[in-house]
Write an enzyme that holds these catalytic residues in place. Structure first.
Site, PDB file in Angstrom:
ATOM      1  CE  LYS A 123     -76.779  34.467  28.420  1.00 14.10           C
ATOM      2  NZ  LYS A 123     -76.228  34.283  26.882  1.00 14.10           N
ATOM      3  NE  ARG A 145     -80.733  39.847  26.690  1.00 10.82           N
ATOM      4  CZ  ARG A 145     -80.695  38.347  26.758  1.00 10.82           C
ATOM      5  NH1 ARG A 145     -80.988  37.796  27.693  1.00 10.82           N
ATOM      6  NH2 ARG A 145     -80.514  37.745  25.387  1.00 10.82           N
ATOM      7  NE  ARG A 174     -80.178  27.590  21.312  1.00 14.80           N
ATOM      8  CZ  ARG A 174     -79.896  28.814  22.005  1.00 14.80           C
ATOM      9  NH1 ARG A 174     -79.594  28.841  23.263  1.00 14.80           N
ATOM     10  NH2 ARG A 174     -80.303  29.861  21.401  1.00 14.80           N
ATOM     11  NE  ARG A 220     -83.893  30.625  21.916  1.00 10.97           N
ATOM     12  CZ  ARG A 220     -83.081  31.098  22.759  1.00 10.97           C
ATOM     13  NH1 ARG A 220     -82.708  30.588  23.785  1.00 10.97           N
ATOM     14  NH2 ARG A 220     -82.520  32.261  22.699  1.00 10.97           N
ATOM     15  NE  ARG A 223     -80.563  35.564  20.101  1.00 14.45           N
ATOM     16  CZ  ARG A 223     -80.340  34.329  20.066  1.00 14.45           C
ATOM     17  NH1 ARG A 223     -80.872  33.577  18.934  1.00 14.45           N
ATOM     18  NH2 ARG A 223     -80.134  33.681  21.097  1.00 14.45           N
TER      19      ARG A 223
HETATM   20  P1  AP5 Z   1     -76.799  27.747  25.436  1.00 10.07           P
HETATM   21  O1  AP5 Z   1     -76.221  27.255  26.698  1.00 10.07           O
HETATM   22  O2  AP5 Z   1     -78.052  27.503  25.327  1.00 10.07           O
HETATM   23  O3  AP5 Z   1     -76.491  29.410  25.344  1.00 10.07           O
HETATM   24  P2  AP5 Z   1     -76.925  30.709  25.975  1.00 10.07           P
HETATM   25  O4  AP5 Z   1     -75.810  31.618  26.513  1.00 10.07           O
HETATM   26  O5  AP5 Z   1     -77.861  30.645  27.073  1.00 10.07           O
HETATM   27  O6  AP5 Z   1     -77.550  31.219  24.501  1.00 10.07           O
HETATM   28  P3  AP5 Z   1     -79.056  31.887  24.311  1.00 10.07           P
HETATM   29  O7  AP5 Z   1     -79.145  32.172  23.031  1.00 10.07           O
HETATM   30  O8  AP5 Z   1     -80.218  31.253  25.128  1.00 10.07           O
HETATM   31  O9  AP5 Z   1     -79.067  33.388  25.138  1.00 10.07           O
HETATM   32  P4  AP5 Z   1     -79.547  34.589  24.821  1.00 10.07           P
HETATM   33  O10 AP5 Z   1     -79.189  35.540  25.819  1.00 10.07           O
HETATM   34  O11 AP5 Z   1     -79.373  35.187  23.362  1.00 10.07           O
HETATM   35  O12 AP5 Z   1     -81.297  34.036  24.684  1.00 10.07           O
HETATM   36  P5  AP5 Z   1     -82.413  34.504  25.763  1.00 10.07           P
HETATM   37  O13 AP5 Z   1     -83.065  33.217  25.759  1.00 10.07           O
HETATM   38  O14 AP5 Z   1     -81.870  34.869  27.244  1.00 10.07           O
HETATM   39  O15 AP5 Z   1     -75.688  26.960  24.576  1.00 10.07           O
HETATM   40  C1  AP5 Z   1     -76.133  27.285  23.029  1.00 10.07           C
HETATM   41  C2  AP5 Z   1     -75.814  25.939  22.294  1.00 10.07           C
HETATM   42  O16 AP5 Z   1     -74.268  25.545  22.630  1.00 10.07           O
HETATM   43  C3  AP5 Z   1     -76.634  24.608  23.086  1.00 10.07           C
HETATM   44  O17 AP5 Z   1     -77.022  23.768  21.924  1.00 10.07           O
HETATM   45  C4  AP5 Z   1     -75.410  23.966  24.024  1.00 10.07           C
HETATM   46  O18 AP5 Z   1     -75.568  22.804  23.979  1.00 10.07           O
HETATM   47  C5  AP5 Z   1     -74.092  24.371  23.282  1.00 10.07           C
HETATM   48  N1  AP5 Z   1     -73.074  24.583  24.055  1.00 10.07           N
HETATM   49  C6  AP5 Z   1     -73.021  25.236  25.242  1.00 10.07           C
HETATM   50  N2  AP5 Z   1     -71.811  25.504  25.734  1.00 10.07           N
HETATM   51  C7  AP5 Z   1     -71.001  24.619  24.943  1.00 10.07           C
HETATM   52  C8  AP5 Z   1     -69.563  24.438  25.204  1.00 10.07           C
HETATM   53  N3  AP5 Z   1     -68.722  24.942  26.217  1.00 10.07           N
HETATM   54  N4  AP5 Z   1     -68.865  23.732  23.915  1.00 10.07           N
HETATM   55  C9  AP5 Z   1     -69.822  23.289  23.000  1.00 10.07           C
HETATM   56  N5  AP5 Z   1     -71.322  23.504  23.017  1.00 10.07           N
HETATM   57  C10 AP5 Z   1     -71.672  24.115  24.101  1.00 10.07           C
HETATM   58  O19 AP5 Z   1     -83.137  35.451  25.178  1.00 10.07           O
HETATM   59  C11 AP5 Z   1     -83.839  35.347  24.067  1.00 10.07           C
HETATM   60  C12 AP5 Z   1     -84.635  36.617  23.790  1.00 10.07           C
HETATM   61  O20 AP5 Z   1     -85.543  37.076  25.037  1.00 10.07           O
HETATM   62  C13 AP5 Z   1     -83.692  37.853  23.603  1.00 10.07           C
HETATM   63  O21 AP5 Z   1     -83.192  38.128  22.283  1.00 10.07           O
HETATM   64  C14 AP5 Z   1     -84.715  38.992  23.922  1.00 10.07           C
HETATM   65  O22 AP5 Z   1     -85.781  39.212  22.870  1.00 10.07           O
HETATM   66  C15 AP5 Z   1     -85.557  38.223  25.072  1.00 10.07           C
HETATM   67  N6  AP5 Z   1     -84.894  38.671  26.386  1.00 10.07           N
HETATM   68  C16 AP5 Z   1     -84.480  37.647  27.303  1.00 10.07           C
HETATM   69  N7  AP5 Z   1     -84.070  38.332  28.416  1.00 10.07           N
HETATM   70  C17 AP5 Z   1     -84.292  39.606  28.198  1.00 10.07           C
HETATM   71  C18 AP5 Z   1     -83.968  40.639  29.115  1.00 10.07           C
HETATM   72  N8  AP5 Z   1     -83.469  40.803  30.311  1.00 10.07           N
HETATM   73  N9  AP5 Z   1     -84.298  41.934  28.500  1.00 10.07           N
HETATM   74  C19 AP5 Z   1     -84.827  42.115  27.589  1.00 10.07           C
HETATM   75  N10 AP5 Z   1     -85.192  41.127  26.557  1.00 10.07           N
HETATM   76  C20 AP5 Z   1     -84.630  39.752  27.046  1.00 10.07           C
END
Ligand code: AP5
Length: 224
Positions: free
Chosen positions: A13, A88, A127, A160, A171
């Site tokens: 994402k 979410r 990552r 991270r 997660r």
């Molecule tokens: P990346 O693009 O970083 O993936 P992502 O989907 O953004 O993954 P996240 O882990 O950031 O998502 P998340 O939703 O768990 O975390 P968030 O920060 O929102 O890609 C991952 C890796 O793969 C990278 O190295 C990239 O280079 C590689 N890659 C990407 N696409 C690829 C492809 N096509 N092929 C090969 N490689 C590829 O949330 C973190 C925490 O914050 C949560 O656990 C929660 O505690 C809190 N939080 C955040 N939002 C909320 C909310 N709305 N409500 C409550 N708590 C929240």
């Protein structure tokens, strides 16, 4: 264009939101990045959020909703935004709908990133994030030119804290239990688009851009 990127951890994402934001010139709003910034600075919100993030749990709705509301009301969001990681929960989705309605707007598209568990594990274990500018790398798929350092600003690349295997499993469990229902919610609203996210990064970016452009054309024709 008001867009949501919905999908499990590591689905890509954030990577796609950066690409689409650059192409379409709308801000990329990541709830995870906003929360991590608050943790880093040590604000009251950050202190509360840290506990949940480190355990792989969702931060309570009210905390996240307040942060997102403030961000969406900024001037750079007038022509749209890409929300990455928000909403979410069903309750966050309903608050977002209400907030946009009050502003005379609504969501245009929700992209659901479908990805295999194998890809998730490989992506999150490899990552790396720049500690200075936040740029996103992967040791195999998106390597930096100089191992361990950011190509853009020379900052150190870190893993991270919540990408540890046991936290990733938590997660994923939380995603299945608390977020997956949103797929049906947005499908019912008629704005859900499925994205096959096991593909290469450039292929996914093109698919998303094509979908956005098709919708923009339809909107334009409807105005004529
Ligand atoms: P990346 O693009 O970083 O993936 P992502 O989907 O953004 O993954 P996240 O882990 O950031 O998502 P998340 O939703 O768990 O975390 P968030 O920060 O929102 O890609 C991952 C890796 O793969 C990278 O190295 C990239 O280079 C590689 N890659 C990407 N696409 C690829 C492809 N096509 N092929 C090969 N490689 C590829 O949330 C973190 C925490 O914050 C949560 O656990 C929660 O505690 C809190 N939080 C955040 N939002 C909320 C909310 N709305 N409500 C409550 N708590 C929240």
């Amino acid at each position: 264009m008001r867009i949501v990127f919905l999908g499990p951890p590591g689905a890509g994402k954030g990577t796609q939101a950066q690409n689409i934001s650059k192409e379409k010139k709308v801000p990329h709003i990541s709830s995870g990045n906003l929360l991590r910034e608050a943790v880093e600075i040590g604000t009251d919100t950050g202190i509360k959020a840290r506990y949940y993030i480190e355990k792989g749990l969702l931060v309570p709705d009210q905390i996240v909703v307040d942060i997102i509301k403030d961000r969406i009301l900024k001037n750079d969001c007038t022509n749209g935004f890409i929300l990455d990681g928000f909403p979410r929960t069903l309750s966050q989705a309903k608050v977002l709908d209400e907030m946009l309605k009050e502003l005379g707007n609504k969501l245009d598209l929700v992209f659901h990133f479908a990805v295999s568990k194998e890809s998730i594990v490989l992506r999150l274990s490899g990552r790396r994030i720049c500690g200075s500018c936040g740029s996103n790398y992967h040791v195999t798929y998106v390597p930096s030119t100089r191992d361990g350092f950011c190509d853009k600003c020379g900052g150190f690349l870190n893993q991270r804290a919540d990408d540890k295997p046991e936290t990733v499993l938590e997660r994923l469990r939380v995603y299945r239990e608390q977020t997956e229902d949103l797929i049906a919610y947005y499908r019912k609203n008629g704005i859900l688009k499925e994205i096959q996210s096991d593909a290469r990064i450039e292929v996914i970016t093109k698919n998303i851009l094509d979908t956005i452009d098709t919708l923009s054309e339809k909107k334009y024709l409807a105005l004529e």
